[in-house]
Motif scaffolding. Structure first.
Motif: not given
Length: 86
Positions: A70-71, A12-13, A67, A16, A54, A74-75, A85
């Motif tokens: 963006e992740q 999950n985020s 994608m 990561l 993913f 976000r990390a 987040h």
């Protein structure tokens, strides 16, 4: 090297973010490998330190790049304790 492949570990985020934070704290350079429609060659996957997935679904290469970007963002926001987040 982090390979993004269907047989990789589903994360999950937050996972990561932890993986990136750990790598950065050790001064490691991170390279993400995204396969084409036929995946990634075994010899390249074998060189990867981590294999992540993913989803069990297949995504178009260009969409997956967005994608993943963006992740990654976000990390970094998770690691910076940002409100982004959630």
């Amino acid at each position: 090297v982090i390979a993004t492949c269907i047989e990789g570990k589903k994360i999950n985020s937050q996972n990561l973010a932890e993986l990136i934070d750990k790598s950065v704290s050790f001064g490691e350079e991170i390279t993400f490998v995204i396969g084409g429609s036929y995946g990634i060659l075994e010899k390249i996957k074998n060189l990867a330190k981590h294999k992540i997935s993913f989803s069990d679904m297949t995504f178009p290469h260009t969409l997956f790049r967005v994608m993943l970007t963006e992740q990654i963002y976000r990390a970094f926001m998770i690691n910076a304790k940002s409100d982004y987040h959630k």
